[in-house]
Write a protein that holds these residues in place. Structure first.
Motif, PDB file in Angstrom:
ATOM      1  N   ALA A 174       1.223  -1.449   0.190  1.00  0.00           N
ATOM      2  CA  ALA A 174      -0.084  -0.108   0.049  1.00  0.00           C
ATOM      3  C   ALA A 174       0.831   0.995   0.038  1.00  0.00           C
ATOM      4  N   THR A 175       0.162   2.116  -1.141  1.00  0.00           N
ATOM      5  CA  THR A 175       1.204   3.458  -0.649  1.00  0.00           C
ATOM      6  C   THR A 175       0.626   4.122   0.858  1.00  0.00           C
ATOM      7  N   ASP A 176       1.599   5.255   0.930  1.00  0.00           N
ATOM      8  CA  ASP A 176       1.418   6.417   2.386  1.00  0.00           C
ATOM      9  C   ASP A 176      -0.046   6.791   2.001  1.00  0.00           C
ATOM     10  N   GLU A 177      -0.602   6.823   0.992  1.00  0.00           N
ATOM     11  CA  GLU A 177      -2.488   8.012   0.800  1.00  0.00           C
ATOM     12  C   GLU A 177      -2.658   6.786   1.033  1.00  0.00           C
ATOM     13  N   GLN A 178      -2.939   4.824   0.510  1.00  0.00           N
ATOM     14  CA  GLN A 178      -4.028   4.008   1.148  1.00  0.00           C
ATOM     15  C   GLN A 178      -3.892   3.783   3.045  1.00  0.00           C
ATOM     16  N   ASP A 229      -7.188  -4.923  -4.939  1.00  0.00           N
ATOM     17  CA  ASP A 229      -7.078  -3.653  -5.194  1.00  0.00           C
ATOM     18  C   ASP A 229      -7.388  -2.768  -4.336  1.00  0.00           C
ATOM     19  N   ILE A 230      -6.219  -2.547  -3.897  1.00  0.00           N
ATOM     20  CA  ILE A 230      -6.618  -1.851  -2.286  1.00  0.00           C
ATOM     21  C   ILE A 230      -7.497  -0.863  -2.333  1.00  0.00           C
ATOM     22  N   ASP A 231      -7.694   0.323  -3.299  1.00  0.00           N
ATOM     23  CA  ASP A 231      -8.320   0.993  -3.296  1.00  0.00           C
ATOM     24  C   ASP A 231      -9.782   0.862  -3.448  1.00  0.00           C
ATOM     25  N   GLN A 232      -9.989  -0.003  -4.236  1.00  0.00           N
ATOM     26  CA  GLN A 232     -11.415  -0.431  -4.128  1.00  0.00           C
ATOM     27  C   GLN A 232     -11.902  -1.574  -2.617  1.00  0.00           C
ATOM     28  N   VAL A 233     -11.107  -2.262  -1.463  1.00  0.00           N
ATOM     29  CA  VAL A 233     -11.248  -2.412  -0.850  1.00  0.00           C
ATOM     30  C   VAL A 233     -11.363  -1.981   0.414  1.00  0.00           C
ATOM     31  N   ILE A 234     -10.666  -0.132   0.288  1.00  0.00           N
ATOM     32  CA  ILE A 234     -10.791   0.649   0.862  1.00  0.00           C
ATOM     33  C   ILE A 234     -12.267   1.643   0.913  1.00  0.00           C
ATOM     34  N   ASP A 235     -12.777   1.205  -0.556  1.00  0.00           N
ATOM     35  CA  ASP A 235     -13.908   2.049  -1.228  1.00  0.00           C
ATOM     36  C   ASP A 235     -14.837   1.416  -0.824  1.00  0.00           C
TER      37      ASP A 235
END
Length: 206
Positions: free
Chosen positions: A86-90, A190-196
């Motif tokens: 994961a990125t810092d932003e994620q 897809d980490i972004d989808q998990v967060i969303d």
């Protein structure tokens, strides 16, 4: 069960020394014990207005929990092996979503608190220079006695923080971690989808 919503009972209150007004951080046992009363006061203050306007209670609860619960540490551990990619932003996005999710979920449960009696058990051993301890709490209600175990650790500022909770045999850290892993597999990593999806869950339950 209303006892579930006491897993995050805590606040980093400090005692003030009368002679020099220097703050003295509370120990883990005193920390959990002292905030229970303050948490119950907040529940009583917002109970009647909660259904019409829950945000004031969520805000007060967030301030209380934010001072003692290490949300970032817990969130990063919930991410498990996905944290490394994961990125810092994620990382920040998930920590914020995770924090909001817990505050809203448990806040809604807290207002249903009834006639249960909450008991914080004394530490089994001397605290000494320990960096990690477990504080036990019992909820006595009409359905019986339910145990809670708070994993607590000193941070770099020598403050005690809650890092995990086991309630009635259920390890919440592991439970959340399994949920993250299942969603990550569903979305192909897809980490972004998990967060969303975590954020969407919060908004739809609000």
């Amino acid at each position: 069960m209303t006892i579930l919503f006491f897993l995050l009972s805590g606040t980093a209150l400090a005692e003030v020394v009368e002679n020099n007004a220097e703050p003295v951080a509370l120990g883990p046992h005193e920390l959990v014990e002292s905030v229970t009363g303050e948490l119950l006061e907040a529940i009583g203050k917002h109970r009647e207005s909660f259904e019409q306007d829950p945000e004031p209670f969520f805000e007060e609860l967030g301030c209380l929990l934010g001072k003692v619960v290490d949300f970032r540490f817990i969130a990063y551990n919930v991410m498990g092996p996905y944290r490394a990619q994961a990125t810092d932003e994620q990382l920040k996005r998930f920590a914020d979503a995770f924090r909001r999710d817990l505050i809203e979920t448990y806040g809604r449960g807290l207002v249903s608190y009834g006639d249960e009696t909450i008991v914080v058990l004394p530490l089994a051993d001397e605290l000494g220079e320990k960096r990690k301890v477990t504080v036990a709490q019992e909820i006595h209600g009409v359905d019986g006695v339910f145990p809670l175990y708070y994993s607590m650790a000193r941070n770099k500022s020598n403050e005690w923080k809650i890092t995990n909770v086991v309630i009635n045999g259920i390890n919440l850290g592991k439970t959340f971690r399994n949920q993250f892993s299942q969603r990550a597999q569903k979305f192909g990593g897809d980490i972004d989808q998990v967060i969303d999806s975590w954020t969407t869950q919060v908004s739809t339950e609000a």
